[in-house]
Enzyme design. Structure first.
Site: not given
Length: 461
Positions: A161, A234, A268, A365
């Site tokens: 993680h 992803e 996202c 982004e």
């Protein structure tokens, strides 16, 4: 980056953790391989029983685990509780459907006969230990949407993680342990990013999945490619939100606010580029900007807070750089573009108009509550602007014209097209992107089959 819980609402370091050493990593890899040898043969009924139990425990823990997520990465507490509920729902969805989704598929008798067989089956078998490299922004959901299908397929999981959510990571390991999954079926690896390659190259790890940044995806895909191991990625997204003249402008503007600032804009699949037909641009911009200005920014533990802090000081600095670059290049600030006073890594909800392709925010982004507005002369220009991005995760389209719906569904370069609504993942539908947003799919039947050995079983006549 240290493995630590640092409260983004005030910058206070609450807990730090030592990374696992080589000996402990080896022990856990061995445990995963040992667990897989027997767990792969368990029945779907047994796996479903265990996953339902984990879902029950998760719901019992909802308040506590929500507070942990909010403390670690700043998610508004209401959204944290909703994330817990969504995870439990997905776990039950897979527990109840995995056997059907992975049922043997028998070929038509005519095709079997043509191949010289009496019978031909396609069978879905688990691959083995799967390494999951997961991000901090949805620290529970991102893991569960991998773990639930992987475990139901008979695989076992190894979780690396994000380093800023260690308590959530350890909670997940404990959750599956308390639910009764055999030792080694799901383990958290408290390791830094530098150890990912070593783990991924280990022969006992059969595949990997990553949700995160494009650079992280490239690194994992490169190693996995060298080792010839299956991956699902992803990565980032800069989703378009297109508004055409026939749309319900009031509803489109209200939804746009939520679509942009969900999870404080750190998503996202959050809408980031708002492409509005010139005939309704002014009306939409006025309503949208008013909605962004009205948002309550504050303590994420406050039930009324809608926008919390960004997850890190670096994250806020990166966002500020994108906004400053756009303003210097001629973008118009309709609201925001500033740090609120006080402690914590907050940034005001921001709307920028007159965004052009030469600005960084057009290509990169914006991971925070910052929206870029574009004016489109017609449908063709709207599609061109929407596709003028290296990303292709999802998209949102507002129109009542069915011909326009067909065009957008055909021509938008994205893994999803959401009409008159905002993008949201659901266990029943495939989720993933194209271009630099990654490859492969999560969720639905497509997601559970990603980490299966699709085996042809041929019976001679």
């Amino acid at each position: 980056m240290p493995i630590a819980t640092v409260n983004p609402a005030n910058g206070e370091t609450l807990k730090t953790y030592d990374a696992l050493g080589a000996e402990e990593i080896e022990r856990r890899l061995a445990a995963a391989e040992t667990a897989f040898r027997t767990y792969r043969t368990t029945s779907f009924a047994e796996r479903a029983r265990l996953l339902h139990r984990a879902a029950d425990l998760l719901e019992e823990d909802q308040q506590d685990v929500a507070r942990v997520m909010t403390t670690e990465m700043g998610k508004p507490i209401k959204q944290a509780r909703a994330e817990v509920a969504k995870c439990a729902k997905a776990m039950r969805w897979y527990a109840d459907r995995a056997e059907e989704l992975l049922a043997d598929e028998e070929s038509a008798q005519s095709e079997a006969k043509d191949s010289g067989a009496s019978r031909v089956l396609v069978r879905y078998r688990p691959l083995g230990p799967v390494l999951a490299v997961m991000p901090w922004n949805f620290p529970l959901w991102q893991v569960i949407r991998f773990a639930a299908p992987a475990l139901m397929a008979g695989n076992v999981g190894l979780l690396k993680h994000a380093s800023n959510v260690p308590q959530t990571a350890l909670y997940l390991e404990d959750l599956f342990h308390r639910a009764g999954f055999p030792e080694g079926c799901f383990q958290t690896l408290l390791i830094g990013s530098g150890e990912v390659e070593t783990v991924l190259r280990d022969g006992r790890v059969r595949a990997a999945t990553l949700t995160g940044s494009e650079p992280a995806g490239r690194a994992v895909a490169s190693v996995a490619g060298d080792e010839v191991k299956k991956t699902v990625l992803e990565l980032g997204g800069s989703d378009p939100y297109v508004v055409m003249p026939s749309a319900d402008i009031d509803r489109a503007a209200r939804t746009a606010v939520t679509a942009r600032v969900q999870n404080t804009g750190q998503s996202c699949i959050a809408a980031k580029r708002f492409i509005v037909h010139t005939d309704v641009f002014d009306a939409f911009a006025e309503r949208f900007t008013a909605g962004m200005e009205a948002l309550k920014v504050g303590d994420p533990m406050d039930e009324e807070t809608e926008v919390g802090p960004l997850s890190s000081e670096r994250g806020r600095s990166d966002l500020e750089e994108l906004v400053d670059d756009a303003v210097e290049a001629g973008a118009t600030v309709l609201c925001g573009a500033e740090r609120p006073e006080g402690s914590g890594w907050y940034y005001a909800p921001t709307v920028l108009a007159d965004v052009t392709p030469d600005m960084r925010i057009h290509r990169e982004e914006a991971f925070g509550p910052v929206a870029a507005l574009y004016r489109a002369a017609d449908l063709e220009e709207a599609i061109a602007i929407a596709n003028d991005s290296p990303f292709g995760l999802s998209s949102n389209v507002w129109t009542r014209d069915e011909d326009e719906v067909d065009r957008f569904a055909r021509d938008l370069e994205a893994g999803g097209v959401y009409v008159n609504g905002m993008t949201a993942s659901h266990p029943a539908f495939p989720f993933g992107g194209v271009k630099r947003s990654g490859y492969g799919r999560e969720l639905s039947g497509h997601g559970i089959r990603e980490f299966c050995n699709i085996t042809t079983v041929w019976h001679g006549a």
